[in-house]
Every structure is written in C-alpha cells, then in structure tokens.
Design an enzyme around this catalytic site. Structure first.
Site, PDB file in Angstrom:
ATOM      1  N   GLU A  14      -1.039  -7.820   2.233  1.00 39.02           N
ATOM      2  CA  GLU A  14      -0.823  -6.379   2.090  1.00 39.02           C
ATOM      3  C   GLU A  14       0.221  -5.874   3.078  1.00 39.02           C
ATOM      4  O   GLU A  14       0.117  -6.117   4.279  1.00 39.02           O
ATOM      5  CB  GLU A  14      -2.121  -5.601   2.311  1.00 39.02           C
ATOM      6  CG  GLU A  14      -1.916  -4.098   2.059  1.00 39.02           C
ATOM      7  CD  GLU A  14      -3.084  -3.236   2.520  1.00 39.02           C
ATOM      8  OE1 GLU A  14      -3.292  -2.184   1.892  1.00 39.02           O
ATOM      9  OE2 GLU A  14      -3.760  -3.598   3.498  1.00 39.02           O
ATOM     10  N   HIS A  66       2.393   8.736   4.322  1.00 42.39           N
ATOM     11  CA  HIS A  66       1.475   9.828   4.652  1.00 42.39           C
ATOM     12  C   HIS A  66       2.111  10.758   5.681  1.00 42.39           C
ATOM     13  O   HIS A  66       1.910  11.974   5.642  1.00 42.39           O
ATOM     14  CB  HIS A  66       0.162   9.275   5.216  1.00 42.39           C
ATOM     15  CG  HIS A  66      -0.856   8.939   4.181  1.00 42.39           C
ATOM     16  ND1 HIS A  66      -1.388   9.877   3.316  1.00 42.39           N
ATOM     17  CD2 HIS A  66      -1.464   7.762   3.875  1.00 42.39           C
ATOM     18  CE1 HIS A  66      -2.271   9.289   2.518  1.00 42.39           C
ATOM     19  NE2 HIS A  66      -2.335   7.998   2.835  1.00 42.39           N
ATOM     20  N   ASP A  80       0.851  -1.193   0.000  1.00 41.55           N
ATOM     21  CA  ASP A  80       0.000   0.000   0.000  1.00 41.55           C
ATOM     22  C   ASP A  80       0.889   1.245   0.000  1.00 41.55           C
ATOM     23  O   ASP A  80       1.673   1.459   0.915  1.00 41.55           O
ATOM     24  CB  ASP A  80      -0.909  -0.004   1.230  1.00 41.55           C
ATOM     25  CG  ASP A  80      -2.068   0.970   1.112  1.00 41.55           C
ATOM     26  OD1 ASP A  80      -1.872   2.071   0.554  1.00 41.55           O
ATOM     27  OD2 ASP A  80      -3.173   0.645   1.573  1.00 41.55           O
ATOM     28  N   ASP A 103       2.087   2.825   3.325  1.00 42.34           N
ATOM     29  CA  ASP A 103       1.229   3.990   3.076  1.00 42.34           C
ATOM     30  C   ASP A 103       1.183   4.918   4.284  1.00 42.34           C
ATOM     31  O   ASP A 103       1.319   6.139   4.154  1.00 42.34           O
ATOM     32  CB  ASP A 103      -0.172   3.487   2.734  1.00 42.34           C
ATOM     33  CG  ASP A 103      -1.189   4.595   2.572  1.00 42.34           C
ATOM     34  OD1 ASP A 103      -1.094   5.356   1.598  1.00 42.34           O
ATOM     35  OD2 ASP A 103      -2.087   4.702   3.430  1.00 42.34           O
ATOM     36  N   ASP A 163      -1.249  -0.366  -4.747  1.00 40.22           N
ATOM     37  CA  ASP A 163      -2.517   0.264  -5.123  1.00 40.22           C
ATOM     38  C   ASP A 163      -2.302   1.675  -5.663  1.00 40.22           C
ATOM     39  O   ASP A 163      -3.033   2.136  -6.527  1.00 40.22           O
ATOM     40  CB  ASP A 163      -3.486   0.277  -3.939  1.00 40.22           C
ATOM     41  CG  ASP A 163      -2.881   0.851  -2.659  1.00 40.22           C
ATOM     42  OD1 ASP A 163      -1.664   1.132  -2.627  1.00 40.22           O
ATOM     43  OD2 ASP A 163      -3.618   0.998  -1.668  1.00 40.22           O
ATOM     44  N   THR A 186      -8.041  -1.750   1.598  1.00 39.77           N
ATOM     45  CA  THR A 186      -7.538  -2.776   0.676  1.00 39.77           C
ATOM     46  C   THR A 186      -8.105  -4.157   0.968  1.00 39.77           C
ATOM     47  O   THR A 186      -8.646  -4.804   0.062  1.00 39.77           O
ATOM     48  CB  THR A 186      -6.008  -2.796   0.655  1.00 39.77           C
ATOM     49  OG1 THR A 186      -5.513  -1.492   0.312  1.00 39.77           O
ATOM     50  CG2 THR A 186      -5.487  -3.807  -0.357  1.00 39.77           C
ATOM     51  N   SER A 234      -7.271   4.392  -1.635  1.00 41.13           N
ATOM     52  CA  SER A 234      -7.053   2.948  -1.515  1.00 41.13           C
ATOM     53  C   SER A 234      -8.320   2.148  -1.784  1.00 41.13           C
ATOM     54  O   SER A 234      -8.239   0.995  -2.226  1.00 41.13           O
ATOM     55  CB  SER A 234      -6.508   2.601  -0.124  1.00 41.13           C
ATOM     56  OG  SER A 234      -5.189   3.059   0.015  1.00 41.13           O
TER      57      SER A 234
END
Length: 362
Positions: free
Chosen positions: A246, A255, A35, A251, A293, A130, A77
């Site tokens: 995943e 972020h 991700d 991610d 993704d 996800t 996502s």
C-alpha cells in the site's frame, strides 16, 4: 484417406502449438493499492514527469472500479479495504465483517489455503484500515487492541510497516504484542535499516512508532521494502505467494490538500509498482494488480489560463474537499493473467476475480 490424414495431422500440430503458447498459470499475486489514488493523482504524476513513461504506462491491461460502500456513496478506507480484500460490501468503518456482522474471508486466507505465502507492506501503521482489512474482523476501525490481536492471530508470513508503539505497549496480562510475535517464531525488525538484514520467514518489521515519515523524509523505504518482501516470499517457494503493498500516504497528502506531497507519494508508490513489474518480468506466473481504495481530495488539474490558443497555459492542482470522493478509480494489470480482468466493475468484483485466480493457483 491421405487428405483426411493430413487434415488430422494439421489439427494435431495446431493443438500442440496452442498448448505450447498457453499462458502459464498464476502462481504469485502482487496487489498494490494507492490509498486515495484516483485518475487525477496518476495524471498529476504524468504531468509532473512531462509524460515520460512511468510504471503505470507499462500496464498490459487497464480496468476501472466503482468504490461505494454498503451504506454510503462515498466510502472510507475500512469499507473499501474490506471490499478489495474480501469481495463483499460493508459499512463505513467496518473491517472484515459483512453488513450482518459476519466474518469475511480475505485474500490472504484464500492464499494460505492454497499453501501460498502471504505478506503486507505499507507506509502506515500495520493496524491502519487498509492492511487491517486483510486480517482483522471488527465493527469499528478504531478498535486498535482487537485489530492488533487479530494481526498476531493472522499468521501472515511478512508484515512491513509502522505501528511499533501499539505493538510495544505492555498488555494488562503482561508482555507485548511483539513478544507474542516472537513466541510464534517471527523475526523482528524495529528500525528501517534492519529490513535489509532480514532472512527467512515469518517476519515482522514495525519500523516507526505510528506511520512512517512522509516520502520526502523516508527515502526509498517503500520500493526497497517491496523488493525485500518479494525476495523473502519467493525464496525456495514452489507454492507461490500473495503480497499486498500500500502507498498509504497518498491519501494523507490529499486529505491535507498538499499537492507537492501528493506528488512525492505518487512517485514513491510508482517506484514500488515498477519493482513489482520488474519481478513479474523475471518470474513468469506473476500477476501484478495496481488499484486504489478510493479517491481523496477531489483533485482536478485545470488549465492555468482560459485562453487555449496559447502554446502552454500551465496546469494547476486544485482540491475540492478534504475528504474522499465518489469517483471511479483505475486498475492497472501486468504480467501473467493480466488479460483476465477488464472493463468497468465494482471493487468487490475485482476481489472476487482475484479470489478465483488464487484458488486455481498452481
């Protein structure tokens, strides 16, 4: 006449050789999604490892995918997960529904129709975007109650991740979602250490209240959970399986523009990829697909100095956003069928090709 006979014999031998050398059919598909993992995140790992070979370097084939959603050039996502799971574009925030609000068919359902076992392993909570894209059908990814209800109904054989609190909350009608899973015959694990003790399917391991801790704190959960999932899904199984794994928190690190944490998460995900590839080496008929993704953070890796005549200028990790970007992301393929997927394509095309492979699985 003799010459014609020899020619026919040579052709027959060539045909037999071709049959003998034919690649086995795909029986198992392991779909690993980093991700937020773009090409820069993979490059960050390569630079940090001083270009020692990683699992990504083992790939038999490489492709690229675009990630836009139906209503935004920068996907979230939920829309990206839906594209990767069902092969159809949808709007940002939507899960498992097309733009007209009609339910889509995810890869997990295609696999079950083939008699294959199914599983999800994540480091987020299990109703996060996800994983939910592989079983839920809601117009907004924030509809937690509906998503967890869809999770119970999904009949996915193996679920490893977080989300213990939402699954343990008492429902208005009494009981909890965990009770509902138990009533359907699921073995339950509520602590990470219990995963290794699991035997048999179906199984639910909700081993953190929400997301699992960051990679620096959770140890080898993801690679170990991946290996355990492969063990459980493959045991006494002549129909094959579909497993989605995943690396959820790449991610989250990006972020926060946290390069050291992003590197930790990439290292953790790479170990899970290696575990999948090792399984494929041991069990021919297994296809490993590694992708993302979307990219998060707009990560770049500029030189530390502008004077390129220096022998070493260093490399910096710089982020341009706290959100997602529109850049293409990689696909790494390994094992049986790796040569069937190649080139630059949309994320929906990747899922459609996997659907076709699974629909023909023996």
């Amino acid at each position: 006449m003799k010459k014609r006979f020899l020619t026919l014999a040579a052709c027959a031998l060539a045909l037999c050789a071709a049959c003998t050398d034919r690649e086995p059919e795909v029986r198992n598909v392991i779909y690993l999604i980093g991700d937020g993992m773009g090409l820069a995140q993979v490059s960050l790992l390569q630079v940090a490892e001083e270009y020692r070979p990683t699992a990504f370097d083992r790939a038999h084939n490489v492709a690229l995918i675009t990630t836009r959603s139906a209503n935004n050039r920068v996907t979230d996502s939920a829309a990206a997960g839906t594209a990767l799971s069902s092969g159809c574009k949808t709007r940002n925030a939507s899960l498992g529904l097309d733009t007209a609000g009609q339910p889509l068919v995810p890869l997990t359902v295609i696999a079950r129709r083939q008699g294959m076992r199914t599983g999800l392993v994540v480091t987020s909570y299990l109703h996060h975007a996800t994983p939910a894209a592989f079983y839920a059908h809601v117009s907004n990814r924030g509809e937690t109650d509906s998503i967890t209800c869809d999770m119970v109904r999904s009949d996915i054989d193996l679920l490893f991740g977080g989300g213990r609190k939402a699954l343990s909350d008492t429902l208005p009608e009494g009981g909890t979602r965990i009770d509902a899973f138990r009533a359907k015959g699921y073995r339950i694990a509520l602590e990470p250490a219990q995963i290794d003790t699991l035997s048999g399917l179906p199984v639910l391991a909700a081993v953190a209240d929400r997301h699992l801790p960051a990679a620096s704190e959770r140890g080898d959960y993801l690679p170990q959970a991946t290996r355990k999932a492969l063990e459980l899904l493959s045991a006494d199984n002549d129909k094959g399986f579909f497993l989605m794994v995943e690396g959820s928190q790449i991610d989250m690190a990006c972020h926060g523009n946290d390069a050291p944490r992003a590197l930790d998460e990439m290292r953790d995900f790479e170990r899970a990829v290696a575990a999948a590839m090792d399984f494929a080496d041991q069990y021919p008929g297994t296809l490993v697909v590694v992708t993302a993704d979307h990219e998060t953070g707009g990560l770049t890796l500029p030189s530390g100095k502008d004077d390129f005549t220096l022998p070493e200028s260093g490399v910096r990790a710089e982020f341009s956003t706290g959100g997602h970007s529109a850049t293409i992301v990689p696909v790494y393929l390994y094992g049986t069928g790796a040569g069937r997927i190649h080139g630059l394509m949309d994320n929906t095309d990747l899922a459609q090709q996997l659907k076709a492979i699974i629909a023909k699985a023996k």
